[in-house]
Design a protein around this motif. Structure first.
Motif, short mmCIF file in Angstrom:
data_model
loop_
_atom_site.label_atom_id
_atom_site.label_comp_id
_atom_site.label_asym_id
_atom_site.label_seq_id
_atom_site.Cartn_x
_atom_site.Cartn_y
_atom_site.Cartn_z
N ALA A 156 0.88 -1.26 -0.01
CA ALA A 156 -0.01 -0.02 -0.05
C ALA A 156 0.94 1.20 -0.17
O ALA A 156 0.53 2.00 -0.60
CB ALA A 156 -1.02 -0.01 1.18
N GLY A 157 2.06 1.15 0.66
CA GLY A 157 2.97 2.25 0.76
C GLY A 157 3.60 2.56 -0.75
O GLY A 157 3.63 3.61 -1.07
N LYS A 158 4.09 1.39 -1.19
CA LYS A 158 4.60 1.41 -2.33
C LYS A 158 3.94 1.70 -3.71
O LYS A 158 4.11 2.91 -4.23
CB LYS A 158 5.66 0.33 -2.61
CG LYS A 158 6.60 0.50 -3.81
CD LYS A 158 7.21 -0.89 -4.34
CE LYS A 158 8.17 -0.90 -5.55
NZ LYS A 158 7.31 -0.66 -6.81
N VAL A 159 3.00 0.89 -3.96
CA VAL A 159 2.33 1.05 -5.23
C VAL A 159 1.06 2.25 -4.85
O VAL A 159 0.85 2.92 -5.82
CB VAL A 159 1.25 -0.37 -5.35
CG1 VAL A 159 0.51 -0.34 -6.43
CG2 VAL A 159 2.48 -1.38 -5.55
N GLY A 160 0.34 2.16 -3.73
CA GLY A 160 -0.46 3.15 -3.44
C GLY A 160 -0.04 4.37 -3.66
O GLY A 160 -0.69 5.46 -4.39
N SER A 161 1.12 4.89 -2.98
CA SER A 161 1.39 6.22 -3.16
C SER A 161 1.88 6.51 -4.58
O SER A 161 1.55 7.69 -5.24
CB SER A 161 2.82 6.62 -2.32
OG SER A 161 3.71 5.58 -2.78
N ASN A 162 2.51 5.48 -5.34
CA ASN A 162 2.62 5.76 -6.80
C ASN A 162 1.50 6.00 -7.57
O ASN A 162 1.48 7.10 -8.42
CB ASN A 162 3.49 4.45 -7.19
CG ASN A 162 3.61 4.45 -8.67
OD1 ASN A 162 3.15 4.32 -9.41
ND2 ASN A 162 5.00 4.78 -8.98
N ILE A 163 0.49 5.25 -7.53
CA ILE A 163 -0.86 5.39 -8.00
C ILE A 163 -1.48 6.90 -7.68
O ILE A 163 -1.81 7.63 -8.92
CB ILE A 163 -1.93 4.35 -7.82
CG1 ILE A 163 -1.42 3.16 -8.33
CG2 ILE A 163 -3.11 4.70 -8.40
CD1 ILE A 163 -2.20 1.95 -8.06
#
Lengths: 254, 246
Positions: free
Chosen positions: B97-104
């Motif tokens: 959620a930290g990696k992909v979520g912030s990227n999206i």
């Protein structure tokens, strides 16, 4: 032709458009001018359908967008090209891919035909040398030209330009203005330009609408603008010393 | 904006997102790109974290089960079940959620403030469907692979403890990880992963898509996306566990 009839738009109780009516003619560069906060951007976004007006009508050659459903509006939008203030090119695509994008989405042409059409549009805006570059690798003026190429690639009937000269030097601004005017005449497009650049007003203003505090205060062309009898417009246009002098010269020559 | 309005706005966005793409060829291109961005590019972090956590869980299990009444294989068994039931799905998804979520959220948010989404709308493209659907479908389809990889390397991490230290023997660990194995635990973990992937990608897309303002707001929306995705993951974790395991 685009016709705005008695458009009213309110944001949080603040009436931004006050019963605005105007006609934007085909094959002409129609300019919306006015001070910052006067409501000209809201008017343009309402015409395009980004904002829904509270009351009134907006007719694209007789088709009223205020009563259209989303699907119908999307169909109509395929006849619209828009040049945004910040160009709004897609960062992840090259210049050629940006220009090809509307064709990829909506055209059934072959890959070769799409490519040829995109390259033709880029040639038209003199960007043939930058096809493989990304938006971040080209100048602001080139980005604007690429955005114009993208806006005209589907042969739109209506072209909208939001502050096309913002952030550009006077020479590049002139080039962009001339390009928009040439394209308008060449393809008989109904072009609406939202600007507060007085050079543009004087150079390409074939039909000018002045918006003041949410109301249409004046309509005319660049030849009539020197003597309008509209005080807010005079204050707006002749705010700078340069334009005061131009007015003085114009009055002396009469 | 209150919570109910936000839920309504999110539902409305999902209604616009989950429709047939305008062009399947463009959708597949975007989909493959997203699989690479969200899945393949996340593989390294999944492998690193799972290996070390697998090793740490094994060491802690040994220390906490030093009881002559407990069988020697209990360490392997507890490590395996912890990884399968909780770590490889829930904790890994919290990390993603930290990696992909912030990227999206930051990618879509930047497109919003630079008028790229307006440009799509003006062209008559369903911007929600074009931008968000490939992200959601890509993450939901790649997450089972990430969950399975996490389980596998986590168990390898524990195995390494047996090989490189004298805390536990390899034999005891091997017996433990095979003892009373319930295959449904893997299915359960994968189902949770798919649900969490939908939460992460859709909630982050919502926060990015609805951002208003400038760079500061994009940063804030990115943080909100991670925080709210994490809270929803924890909430759905309880619900799914109750639903699937009891």
């Amino acid at each position: 032709m685009i016709e705005v009839q008695n458009a009213i738009k309110t944001f949080d109780g603040n009436q931004v458009l006050k019963n605005v009516s105007a006609i934007f003619e085909a094959g002409k560069t129609n300019l919306i001018i006015g001070q910052s906060g006067s409501g000209k951007t809201v008017l343009m976004k309402s015409i395009v359908g980004i904002h829904r007006i509270d009351s009134g009508h907006i007719l694209y050659d007789g088709r009223d967008i205020t009563i259209m459903k989303r699907k119908q509006l999307n169909q109509l939008r395929r006849e619209i090209g828009m040049l945004f203030q910040g160009s709004a090119l897609f960062d992840s695509m090259t210049v050629l891919e940006n220009v090809r994008f509307p064709l990829d989405m909506f055209s059934d042409e072959t890959e070769d035909e799409k490519d040829r059409r995109a390259r033709f549009c880029l040639e038209r805006v003199e960007l043939s040398h930058a096809v493989d570059l990304y938006p971040s690798e080209i100048s602001g003026g080139m980005q604007k030209r690429a955005a114009i190429a993208r806006a005209i690639v589907l042969n739109p009937k209506y072209l909208f330009c939001d502050e096309p000269n913002s952030g550009l030097d006077p020479k590049t601004s002139l080039l962009i203005d001339k390009l928009i005017q040439d394209i308008t005449h060449e393809f008989n497009i109904t072009t609406i330009i939202n600007t507060h650049d007085m050079n543009s007003v004087m150079e390409i203003g074939e039909n000018i609408i002045f918006i003041n505090k949410g109301e249409k205060a004046w309509q005319g062309n660049s030849n009539e603008i020197y003597d309008t009898g509209c005080q807010p417009l005079e204050d707006f246009i002749f705010a700078s010393e340069l334009f005061k002098k131009i007015k003085h010269v114009h009055s002396s020559n009469k | 904006m209150n919570a109910i309005e936000k839920v309504g706005e999110y539902a409305s966005l999902m209604y616009r997102t989950i429709t047939k793409p305008d062009r399947w060829s463009i959708f597949w291109k975007q989909y493959v790109n997203e699989v690479k961005k969200q899945g393949i590019d996340s593989l390294w972090i999944v492998v690193i974290i799972s290996t070390f956590i697998g090793a740490v869980i094994t060491i802690q299990m040994v220390l906490n089960t030093e009881n002559p009444l407990l069988p020697t294989y209990s360490t392997g068994l507890a490590t395996r079940d912890t990884l399968l039931l909780e770590f490889s799905s829930s904790i890994m998804c919290l990390i993603l959620a930290g990696k992909v979520g912030s990227n999206i959220a930051s990618e879509i948010g930047t497109m919003r403030i630079t008028e790229q989404i307006d440009a799509l709308d003006i062209m008559g493209v369903n911007s929600a469907n074009y931008l968000i659907l490939p992200k959601i479908t890509a993450f939901m389809t790649i997450i089972p692979c990430l969950v399975l990889v996490s389980m596998f390397v986590g168990i390898i991490g524990g195995y390494c403890v047996g090989i490189f230290t004298d805390i536990i023997t390899v034999h005891d660990y091997e017996v433990g990880i095979q003892y009373a194995f319930i295959p449904f635990y893997v299915t359960y973990s994968v189902i949770k992963g798919i649900v969490f992937a939908f939460i992460i990608s859709s909630v982050s897309s919502y926060y990015g898509y609805t951002v208003k303002g400038g760079a500061l707001e994009v940063g804030k929306s990115s943080t909100d996306a991670v925080v709210n995705s994490s809270v929803l993951i924890l909430l759905f974790n309880v619900m799914l566990t109750k639903l699937l395991l009891t």
